[in-house]
Design a protein around this motif. Structure first.
Motif, mmCIF file in Angstrom:
data_model
loop_
_atom_site.group_PDB
_atom_site.id
_atom_site.type_symbol
_atom_site.label_atom_id
_atom_site.label_comp_id
_atom_site.label_asym_id
_atom_site.label_seq_id
_atom_site.Cartn_x
_atom_site.Cartn_y
_atom_site.Cartn_z
ATOM 1 N N LEU A 108 0.839 -1.192 0.000
ATOM 2 C CA LEU A 108 0.000 0.000 0.000
ATOM 3 C C LEU A 108 0.876 1.246 0.000
ATOM 4 C CD1 LEU A 108 -2.749 -1.027 2.583
ATOM 5 C CD2 LEU A 108 -2.667 -1.451 0.123
ATOM 6 N N LYS A 109 0.545 2.213 -0.852
ATOM 7 C CA LYS A 109 1.335 3.430 -0.982
ATOM 8 C C LYS A 109 0.414 4.640 -1.093
ATOM 9 C CE LYS A 109 5.346 1.476 -0.965
ATOM 10 N NZ LYS A 109 6.322 1.745 0.118
ATOM 11 N N LYS A 110 0.941 5.794 -0.686
ATOM 12 C CA LYS A 110 0.219 7.046 -0.849
ATOM 13 C C LYS A 110 0.758 7.777 -2.077
ATOM 14 C CE LYS A 110 -0.658 7.637 4.108
ATOM 15 N NZ LYS A 110 -0.472 8.524 5.291
ATOM 16 N N GLY A 111 -0.055 8.647 -2.643
ATOM 17 C CA GLY A 111 0.391 9.439 -3.774
ATOM 18 C C GLY A 111 0.379 8.659 -5.076
ATOM 19 N N ARG A 119 -4.511 2.735 -8.321
ATOM 20 C CA ARG A 119 -5.595 2.042 -7.627
ATOM 21 C C ARG A 119 -5.856 0.733 -8.372
ATOM 22 N NH1 ARG A 119 -8.305 3.874 -3.668
ATOM 23 N NH2 ARG A 119 -10.173 2.676 -4.187
ATOM 24 N N GLU A 129 -7.024 -0.837 -3.766
ATOM 25 C CA GLU A 129 -6.295 0.157 -2.979
ATOM 26 C C GLU A 129 -5.251 0.828 -3.864
ATOM 27 O OE1 GLU A 129 -6.627 1.315 -0.061
ATOM 28 O OE2 GLU A 129 -7.693 -0.129 1.192
ATOM 29 N N ASN A 130 -4.728 1.941 -3.390
ATOM 30 C CA ASN A 130 -3.587 2.581 -4.046
ATOM 31 C C ASN A 130 -2.337 1.790 -3.652
ATOM 32 O OD1 ASN A 130 -3.014 4.997 -5.717
ATOM 33 N ND2 ASN A 130 -1.562 5.457 -4.082
ATOM 34 N N CYS A 131 -1.753 1.074 -4.594
ATOM 35 C CA CYS A 131 -0.680 0.148 -4.212
ATOM 36 C C CYS A 131 0.213 -0.189 -5.391
ATOM 37 C CB CYS A 131 -1.271 -1.142 -3.641
ATOM 38 S SG CYS A 131 -2.247 -2.104 -4.818
ATOM 39 N N GLN A 343 11.212 2.981 0.973
ATOM 40 C CA GLN A 343 10.729 4.352 0.773
ATOM 41 C C GLN A 343 11.287 4.908 -0.537
ATOM 42 O OE1 GLN A 343 11.898 6.439 4.335
ATOM 43 N NE2 GLN A 343 10.405 5.365 5.620
ATOM 44 N N ARG A 345 10.950 5.569 -4.710
ATOM 45 C CA ARG A 345 9.970 5.791 -5.762
ATOM 46 C C ARG A 345 10.433 5.283 -7.123
ATOM 47 N NH1 ARG A 345 7.638 11.947 -4.814
ATOM 48 N NH2 ARG A 345 6.446 11.497 -2.904
#
Length: 435
Positions: A108-111, A119, A129-131, A343, A345
């Motif tokens: 699961l990740k934000k942004g 999603r 989910e956003n992942c 962490q 990207r």
């Protein structure tokens, strides 16, 4: 009696040194060779959170820059390191009846900027989910099971967007591929690399892809792949769905068997299998539909099976049961090794972090076999040392004693200096806009 409770700490250390020396040979300079060793040791440590900061502190570095450089900027090929891990697994866990297990897991990740994030359905969360999603390949043998390879799933929203690809450092050679296509590439690499195996198993996402099954038959790899109840197969009575075949079975077709040992006992189910001679193709072999029935609820599960040679029902049941070993590996690597705590990207950093987690897990699995292979190492009243227990022992007996106590003070100073600089910057910037 005390000798029976001894652990193989020296042999564990020797095994760790050997794997780290092999991986270290992939680095031209001594600094990254030292850091990759310290990085994997940090993954094995009981840190509350694993990232380049905490791992650098655990290693006694004077800041996180070295570990961040190892993951993001240093020159090394993560695919070659995974090849080293695969060879290590083949040497320590290899068996002629080895089983390759494919499955994906989600983080699961934000942004929207982390590579591969959108999603999408995550089996880990059980909903959309956003992942990120990644397809993993695991190796299971009578000696143990461990992750050996990985491929990050790049959705079309990423694969077809040049700007996002450039920002995340996605190589030009990477194009959109479905999860079964990624699994096929991982299996092809494992077979070409000489990993001894005879079977492949996976869930419905892979069992429903006919191209993957054809590729496995071309490799002469038997498979037990889950399929949906609506999966259609050719029979002597025409093409039928899996559920229709199960409904027509007589009560005498079912046999009660265990799919393997579980934490709470044998995993008993009722099983039946049906020969599918109409499914034969140029690869020969035998095709079956394997059906599992829950003893309590009556719920059914279905598997398409193939083997180059006839095998008994219990053999197919055993392979089906090994599919759950990859779930145990996901749990061990996420709860103890920080698989989902990265962490990063960018494409390269994600693969490097995941590769070193896979290396740490392979070491733990291989080290556990050193204990279970010793007759005196498991006295009455104890279970064999598990991967999670070995991680705790290895840190307490091998890693922790080698760490200087001054490291804690050094990092306290570093954190406070960094926090002071950040605070000063915030106040200076505020002074430019506030009265």
């Amino acid at each position: 009696m005390a000798a029976a409770y001894r652990v193989d700490a020296r042999r564990w250390a020797g095994l760790f040194d050997g794997l780290m020396d092999t991986i270290g040979a992939r680095f031209a300079r001594p600094e990254p060779r030292r850091r990759v060793r310290d990085f994997v040791a940090g993954l094995l440590a009981p840190l509350p959170v694993k990232n380049c900061w905490t791992i650098a502190e655990h290693a006694g570095d004077d800041g996180p820059g070295g570990m961040q450089d190892l993951i993001g900027r240093a020159s090394w090929d993560d695919a070659l390191v995974r090849a080293d891990v695969r060879d290590f697994v083949a040497q320590r866990l290899g068996h002629a009846d080895g089983i390759l297990v494919v499955d994906e897991t989600g983080d699961l990740k934000k942004g929207v900027h982390t590579v591969g994030v959108q999603r999408q359905y995550s089996g880990t969360a059980g909903k959309i989910e956003n992942c990120q999603l990644a397809v993993h390949l695991s190796y299971a043998s009578p000696l143990g099971h461990t992750l050996v390879d990985v491929a990050l799933y790049l959705p079309r929203s990423w694969a077809d967007d040049p700007q996002r690809r450039t920002e995340a450092g996605v190589p030009d050679s990477v194009t959109f591929a479905t999860k079964p296509q990624l699994a096929r590439a991982l299996i092809d690499t494992a077979v070409a690399g000489g990993l001894p195996c005879r079977w492949v198993t996976g869930d419905e996402a892979y069992g429903g892809d006919p191209h993957l099954a054809t590729a496995l038959r071309a490799h002469q790899l038997g498979y037990v792949l889950a399929v949906a109840c609506t999966h259609r197969v050719p029979t002597g009575h025409g093409v039928q769905q899996s559920g229709q075949i199960a409904a027509a079975l007589p009560s005498t077709a079912w046999q009660r068997m265990s799919a393997g040992d579980g934490a709470k006992g044998f995993r008993y189910h009722d099983w039946a299998f049906v020969d599918l001679p109409k499914a034969e193709d140029q690869h020969g072999g035998r095709h079956w539909m394997l059906i599992r029935r829950n003893r309590t609820t009556g719920e059914l599960a279905f598997y398409r099976c193939w083997s180059p040679h006839p095998v008994p029902l219990h053999h197919l049941v055993t392979v089906a049961g090994r599919r759950w070993s990859i779930e145990e590996s996901f749990q061990a690597t996420k709860s103890g090794l920080g698989l989902d705590q990265h962490q990063h990207r960018r494409w390269k950093a994600w693969h490097r972090w995941t590769t070193l987690v896979i290396a740490a897990h392979a070491f733990l699995t291989a080290a556990a076999t050193l204990s279970t292979s010793s007759v005196t190492s498991v006295p009455d009243g104890l279970i064999a040392i598990t991967v999670n227990e070995l991680r705790r022992l290895f840190h307490a007996l091998i890693i922790e004693p080698a760490r200087p106590r001054a490291d804690a003070i050094t990092w306290s100073i570093y954190r406070r200096r960094h926090q002071h600089a950040a605070k000063t910057s915030h106040y200076t910037r505020q002074a430019l806009t506030e009265p």
